[in-house]
Design an enzyme around this catalytic site. Structure first.
Site, PDB file in Angstrom:
ATOM      1  N   GLY A 226       0.834  -1.195   0.000  1.00 52.40           N
ATOM      2  CA  GLY A 226       0.000   0.000   0.000  1.00 52.40           C
ATOM      3  C   GLY A 226       0.868   1.243   0.000  1.00 52.40           C
ATOM      4  O   GLY A 226       2.049   1.190  -0.370  1.00 52.40           O
ATOM      5  N   SER A 227       0.304   2.347   0.418  1.00 50.78           N
ATOM      6  CA  SER A 227       1.022   3.619   0.337  1.00 50.78           C
ATOM      7  C   SER A 227       2.099   3.724   1.420  1.00 50.78           C
ATOM      8  O   SER A 227       2.006   3.081   2.474  1.00 50.78           O
ATOM      9  CB  SER A 227       0.036   4.773   0.481  1.00 50.78           C
ATOM     10  OG  SER A 227      -0.535   4.736   1.771  1.00 50.78           O
ATOM     11  N   THR A 228       3.073   4.559   1.153  1.00 49.33           N
ATOM     12  CA  THR A 228       4.152   4.775   2.112  1.00 49.33           C
ATOM     13  C   THR A 228       3.599   5.332   3.418  1.00 49.33           C
ATOM     14  O   THR A 228       4.002   4.912   4.511  1.00 49.33           O
ATOM     15  CB  THR A 228       5.188   5.752   1.498  1.00 49.33           C
ATOM     16  OG1 THR A 228       5.690   5.139   0.309  1.00 49.33           O
ATOM     17  CG2 THR A 228       6.319   6.045   2.447  1.00 49.33           C
ATOM     18  N   GLY A 231       1.946   2.562   5.327  1.00 47.53           N
ATOM     19  CA  GLY A 231       2.992   1.617   5.742  1.00 47.53           C
ATOM     20  C   GLY A 231       3.742   2.124   6.961  1.00 47.53           C
ATOM     21  O   GLY A 231       4.036   1.349   7.890  1.00 47.53           O
ATOM     22  N   GLU A 248       5.662  -3.275   1.112  1.00 44.41           N
ATOM     23  CA  GLU A 248       5.754  -2.963  -0.326  1.00 44.41           C
ATOM     24  C   GLU A 248       4.981  -1.667  -0.542  1.00 44.41           C
ATOM     25  O   GLU A 248       3.749  -1.673  -0.568  1.00 44.41           O
ATOM     26  CB  GLU A 248       5.166  -4.109  -1.142  1.00 44.41           C
ATOM     27  CG  GLU A 248       5.836  -5.420  -0.767  1.00 44.41           C
ATOM     28  CD  GLU A 248       5.996  -6.376  -1.922  1.00 44.41           C
ATOM     29  OE1 GLU A 248       5.650  -6.014  -3.058  1.00 44.41           O
ATOM     30  OE2 GLU A 248       6.476  -7.477  -1.676  1.00 44.41           O
ATOM     31  N   CYS A 282       2.167   0.761  -8.759  1.00 43.88           N
ATOM     32  CA  CYS A 282       3.298   1.223  -7.930  1.00 43.88           C
ATOM     33  C   CYS A 282       4.578   1.377  -8.746  1.00 43.88           C
ATOM     34  O   CYS A 282       5.418   2.219  -8.450  1.00 43.88           O
ATOM     35  CB  CYS A 282       3.530   0.257  -6.780  1.00 43.88           C
ATOM     36  SG  CYS A 282       3.822  -1.430  -7.331  1.00 43.88           S
TER      37      CYS A 282
END
Ligand code: NAD
Length: 477
Positions: A226-228, A231, A248, A282
């Site tokens: 998913g998104s930073t 995360g 990831e 991504c």
């Protein structure tokens, strides 16, 4: 309209609170179905089921785990028609992209099935001659797999297939935008014969259901895609329980175009890398760095290609891509483009809404290197092109980023291609192609703000298992 439950212990069930939420089709805003709205109580129930199933699943002969995963791959392909409709309706994918998800999903399940037999250990000479040392590989226990919306079937399979092959039981928490396909996958794995409780799905909102799953001492590992931003939030909580983590996260991937290539052909490749699924990938290659003097002719060729892309019915083979997932995504893309233009970028193509949530393929020339579109992940159909003096300059521009997921290098000169591949800071570099590639056995993952850990083939199995050293006292002769 169908209501989908959580999938716990081999059967579908409503949330304990009986709450549901609607899942909307991004193409027309209509309700595709309703999903169970999970909370902390549902999370506790699903963990209990996965925990109880762990001795059963991890205790099966590896050949049986392999057989069941192979059977699941066959069933996935046989269920393609129903899955394709759901992927298209839930996520706004084209038929071409939905087919990729089903085909590659089956490929991943087969690759994972093979890994079930390859949980190799080790022996080594003990310091003491009368002792024998063994190293064995054991599954971790219960793995929570939290997945994003953009490739809702295949990204979930990528996380769960190898975790299952290694003997773990799994709880999937799919994106609230695309939860139904995860329940459809659970039905398939159950029909393939996986024991009850081996693969479970709990649906709900990230901040409610996902957060409760992460903040729970009774899971053993988290696989997150998913998104930073999310995360980082998950990692902060997960570390308080010492959960093993695979992250990831987002990317802002460079594509280097070197001065020996054909401009039109390279623009075609670059357009595929930047605009596939409307840039909601991504590994999308949105940051294009071109060696002068090709830069401007390349950017103009890319703009012509962008203008020629067909946008229309998602089931029409000519359609390049569909809508963004929601209004917030569309607003973000529009804001990034507006800021780039206001700070000096030249708009060569697109820059406006086509219809509904669909944004036109957009090409920006020489955005300010501090603009949001250049520095962060836009996750939309926006390609940016800048000129580099030479290869050293191109690599320096590529590496001036906090992200490090993947990169592409377009050249026919393998020495220069390999030099670039060695020097670009990221998890994967593809020479002769854009930055978006997949392979079931390759180690996929990022550096820096793109996360840590690798998934795919034996690298996933390493992540989802723990090594144990066993030493044995032998008879002294
Ligand atoms: P997101 O981070 O918004 O959501 C991902 C998942 O996290 C969802 O299931 C969501 O419900 C859950 N979640 C949200 N908040 C949570 C919390 N506090 N606790 C636990 N779970 C929570 O991501 P998205 O918008 O669905 O997906 C797009 C992003 O994913 C992009 O940044 C993209 O680059 C990234 N992505 C990365 C990869 C990769 O392999 N590196 C692959 C695909 C997508």
């Amino acid at each position: 309209m169908d209501t989908y439950g959580h999938f716990i212990n081999g059967r579908e069930q409503a949330a304990l609170s009986a709450a549901t939420f609607p899942v909307l089709n991004p193409s027309d805003g209509c309700v595709v179905g309703y999903a169970a709205r999970g909370d902390a109580d549902d999370v506790q129930a699903v963990i209990a089921a996965a925990r109880a199933a762990f001795p059963v699943w991890s205790g099966l002969p590896v050949a049986e785990r392999e057989r069941l995963l192979l059977c699941a791959a066959d069933l996935l392909e046989e269920s393609a028609d129903q899955l394709l409709d759901l992927i298209i309706d839930e996520s706004g994918s084209t038929m071409r992209k939905a087919q990729f998800e089903v085909n590659y999903g089956a490929n991943l399940l087969r690759a994972a099935a093979g890994e079930a037999r390859r949980l190799y250990g080790d022996t080594f000479p003990n310091d003491k001659p009368h002792r024998l040392s063994l190293v064995i590989r054991e599954p971790l226990g219960v793995v929570a797999a939290i997945s994003p919306f953009n490739a809702p079937l295949v990204l979930l399979i990528k996380m769960i297939a190898f975790a299952l092959a290694a003997g773990n039981t799994v709880i999937a928490k799919p994106s609230e935008e695309t939860p139904l396909i995860a329940v459809a996958l659970a039905r398939i794995l159950h029909a393939a014969g996986l024991p009850e409780g081996t693969f479970n799905v709990v649906t709900g909102y990230g901040v409610e259901c996902g957060a409760a799953l992460v903040d729970n001492p009774d899971i053993d590992a988290i696989a997150f895609t998913g998104s930073t931003q999310t995360g980082m939030r998950i990692a902060q909580t997960a570390i308080t329980h010492m959960h093993r983590m695979q992250m990831e996260l987002g990317g802002n991937n460079p594509l280097l175009v070197l001065n020996d290539v054909d401009v039109v052909q390279s623009a075609e490749i670059a357009a595929d890398g930047a605009f596939f699924h409307g840039g909601q990938i991504c590994m999308s290659g949105a940051r294009i760095i071109v060696e002068a003097p090709l830069a401007r002719p390349f950017a103009e060729a890319l703009a012509r290609k962008a203008d020629s892309l067909y946008l229309g019915d998602l089931r029409d083979d000519r359609t390049a891509y569909g809508p963004l997932i929601n209004q917030a995504s569309l607003d973000k893309v529009a804001a990034h483009v507006a800021e780039a233009v206001a700070t000096g970028a030249e708009l060569l193509a697109g820059g406006s809404i086509y219809a509904g949530l669909t944004y036109r393929p957009t090409v920006l020339w020489e955005p300010n290197r501090r603009s949001t579109v250049w520095c962060s992940e836009t996750f939309g159909p926006v390609a940016t092109v800048v000129a580099a003096r030479d290869l050293d300059d191109a690599i320096a521009i590529a590496n001036a980023s906090n992200y490090g997921l993947s990169a592409g290098v377009l050249t026919n000169d393998m020495r220069r291609g390999l030099t670039a591949a060695r020097r670009i800071k990221c998890g994967a570099v593809h020479v002769g192609m854009h930055s978006f590639q997949s392979d079931a056995l390759a180690p996929v993952g990022g550096m820096g703000m793109s996360g840590f850990g690798r998934s795919g083939g034996k690298y996933s199995v390493e992540h989802f298992t723990e090594l144990k050293w066993i030493s044995i006292e032998l008879e002294k002769s």
